[in-house]
Scaffold this active site. Structure first.
Site, short mmCIF file in Angstrom:
data_model
loop_
_atom_site.label_atom_id
_atom_site.label_comp_id
_atom_site.label_asym_id
_atom_site.label_seq_id
_atom_site.Cartn_x
_atom_site.Cartn_y
_atom_site.Cartn_z
N TRP A 127 -15.22 5.34 -1.19
CA TRP A 127 -15.26 4.89 -2.59
C TRP A 127 -16.35 3.83 -2.71
O TRP A 127 -16.39 2.89 -1.91
CB TRP A 127 -13.89 4.32 -2.94
CG TRP A 127 -13.74 3.81 -4.34
CD1 TRP A 127 -14.14 4.42 -5.49
CD2 TRP A 127 -13.11 2.57 -4.72
NE1 TRP A 127 -13.80 3.65 -6.57
CE2 TRP A 127 -13.17 2.51 -6.13
CE3 TRP A 127 -12.51 1.53 -4.02
CZ2 TRP A 127 -12.65 1.44 -6.85
CZ3 TRP A 127 -11.99 0.47 -4.74
CH2 TRP A 127 -12.06 0.42 -6.12
N ASP A 208 -5.66 2.72 2.15
CA ASP A 208 -5.84 2.66 0.70
C ASP A 208 -5.22 3.94 0.13
O ASP A 208 -5.71 5.05 0.38
CB ASP A 208 -7.34 2.59 0.38
CG ASP A 208 -7.60 2.38 -1.12
OD1 ASP A 208 -6.64 2.46 -1.90
OD2 ASP A 208 -8.77 2.17 -1.48
N ALA A 210 -4.45 5.77 -3.16
CA ALA A 210 -4.70 5.78 -4.60
C ALA A 210 -4.33 7.11 -5.25
O ALA A 210 -4.37 7.21 -6.48
CB ALA A 210 -6.17 5.46 -4.88
N LYS A 243 -3.56 6.66 -10.95
CA LYS A 243 -3.74 8.11 -11.08
C LYS A 243 -2.40 8.84 -11.13
O LYS A 243 -2.19 9.69 -11.97
CB LYS A 243 -4.56 8.66 -9.92
CG LYS A 243 -5.65 7.74 -9.41
CD LYS A 243 -6.89 7.72 -10.27
CE LYS A 243 -7.73 6.52 -9.91
NZ LYS A 243 -9.14 6.68 -9.94
C1 LMR Z 1 -13.16 6.42 -9.08
O1 LMR Z 1 -13.37 6.47 -7.86
O2 LMR Z 1 -13.88 7.00 -9.89
C2 LMR Z 1 -11.96 5.69 -9.59
O3 LMR Z 1 -11.23 5.19 -8.53
C3 LMR Z 1 -12.27 4.69 -10.64
C4 LMR Z 1 -12.89 3.43 -10.10
O4 LMR Z 1 -12.34 2.36 -10.34
O5 LMR Z 1 -13.93 3.50 -9.45
#
Ligand code: LMR
Length: 393
Positions: A127, A208, A210, A243
């Site tokens: 990420w 993590d 999510a 999410k």
């Molecule tokens: C993403 O990866 O697009 C989401 O988790 C939103 C974010 O906060 O980056």
């Protein structure tokens, strides 16, 4: 005092959201930010969330401060959802945070406080906000290999070889499931090997989570985390309800430290102190929605059905895109899209090809080729496949 401030650099995901919003074209396709969308492109409030909110409006008598950790029912129900009883509650310290992002940041603050020399190992693809969050807490990062670009699967040998170099007290950031951005997750056997390696090297996993529920199912998606928790003395967890409960803007998350017996109170107090210095009390409304749903059998059932509907739609988009790309290109090289899980996959496209998709076709994806599969629908799947075939020619 502000003249020397450098110009701010917008995060790639946020910059893409802005660019998409400003694009006047009618047929534009948003495959950027990781938000679930239904076939009509909407991100509706889940029915279970609406019902829980209704219940809260009717019964809540005060909005006065709670403890720094937040709502105990939220923390307890989330602990059970994440850990499923893999460790006794007496080993788990947790605090609510404004979303999973703040949970990552607060865990990094905790790491620096406990062991300022720690390096945080991150998967080579991750990420985009992980590195900045870790750096903001003053910790260095090192990458470990993750995706095998040839097969679109886990580079298991590379991952294990890189983690062999880890020092005792270092931290390894792992995605609990539905890896962002690759869609590639370790198998139960891989998790067992990772756990054994970290145990042997004296390193601490930091999970993590999510996207629990967007992969193989709520319990299966937490299988890796539960294995680590059962096997290792210390585990750090950042979890988000953005999410799987669709509570994006409510900012619902938690930071959790699983520690040996006798250390829980110290960790809980340290995490609460870190919260006090960052934002004091966590937001309450979204967490209360979550605990209302998880604590009520009927609402929980409704939520799970809705969650799995979302999951199944994303999986169907994956299969649809893989089939359409096979038809358009005559090649099987995109089969990995159907095999991966969660919202994201990385498409093997060059920056120029990604720019052409945006400029010529109004298709928005991140600069590394990350695509939010939930942003597709029956209309945009063939549009994307044809446009990709065109720019790949
Ligand atoms: C993403 O990866 O697009 C989401 O988790 C939103 C974010 O906060 O980056």
């Amino acid at each position: 005092m502000f003249e020397t401030l450098p110009d701010p650099k917008l995060d790639g995901i946020i910059a893409l959201m802005q660019a998409f919003a400003e694009d006047p074209r009618l047929g534009k396709v948003d495959l950027g930010v990781g938000v679930y969308r239904d076939e009509a492109g909407r991100t509706p409030v889940m029915q279970a969330v609406k019902a829980a909110e209704q219940h809260i409006v009717e019964t809540q008598e005060s909005k006065t401060y709670l403890s720094l950790a937040g709502d105990a029912a939220f923390l307890d129900t989330m602990r059970d959802l994440l850990l499923g009883g893999a460790v006794p509650a007496s080993r788990v310290a947790a605090v609510g945070t404004p979303g999973g992002t703040a949970a990552v940041r607060q865990i990094c603050e905790l790491i620096r406080r406990a062991h300022a020399q720690a390096t945080v190992w991150i998967s080579a693809q991750t990420w985009p906000n992980h590195s900045p969050l870790i750096a903001a807490a003053g910790l260095p990062t090192r990458p470990y290999r993750y995706l095998d670009p040839e097969s679109g699967a886990l580079d298991r040998a590379g991952l294990l070889a890189d983690l062999e170099e880890i020092s005792a007290g270092d931290v390894v950031l792992l995605h609990g499931c539905c890896h962002n951005p690759t869609g590639v997750d370790p198998t139960p056997q891989d998790w067992a090997e990772i756990a054994a390696l970290l145990d042997r090297r004296g390193a601490v996993p930091f999970v993590d989570m999510a996207y629990q529920g967007f992969g193989a199912g709520l319990d299966a998606d937490a299988g890796g985390l539960r294995h680590l928790a059962a096997r290792l003395p210390e585990i750090l967890v950042a979890a988000s309800c953005s999410k799987n409960f669709g509570l994006y803007r409510e900012r619902v998350g938690l930071a959790m430290a699983i520690v040996p017996e006798g250390q829980r109170a110290r960790l809980a107090g340290t995490l609460a102190g870190l919260s006090r210095r960052a934002f004091a009390f966590p937001p309450d409304h979204g967490g209360r929605v979550v605990s209302t749903i998880l604590g009520d059998a009927r609402l929980r059932h409704i939520w799970q059905v809705e969650l799995y509907e979302m999951r199944d739609r994303v999986a169907a988009n994956r299969r649809g895109l893989a089939d359409a790309l096979r038809a358009e290109t005559g090649s099987d090289q995109f089969g990995f899209i159907a095999a991966q899980q969660g919202m994201f996959s990385l498409l093997p496209l060059s920056p120029e090809q990604i720019e052409r998709l945006r400029a010529e076709h109004g298709i928005y994806m991140l600069g590394d080729g990350r695509v939010n599969m939930a942003g597709l629908n029956a209309q945009s799947v063939p549009v994307l496949a044809q446009a990709m075939a065109q720019v790949l020619r």
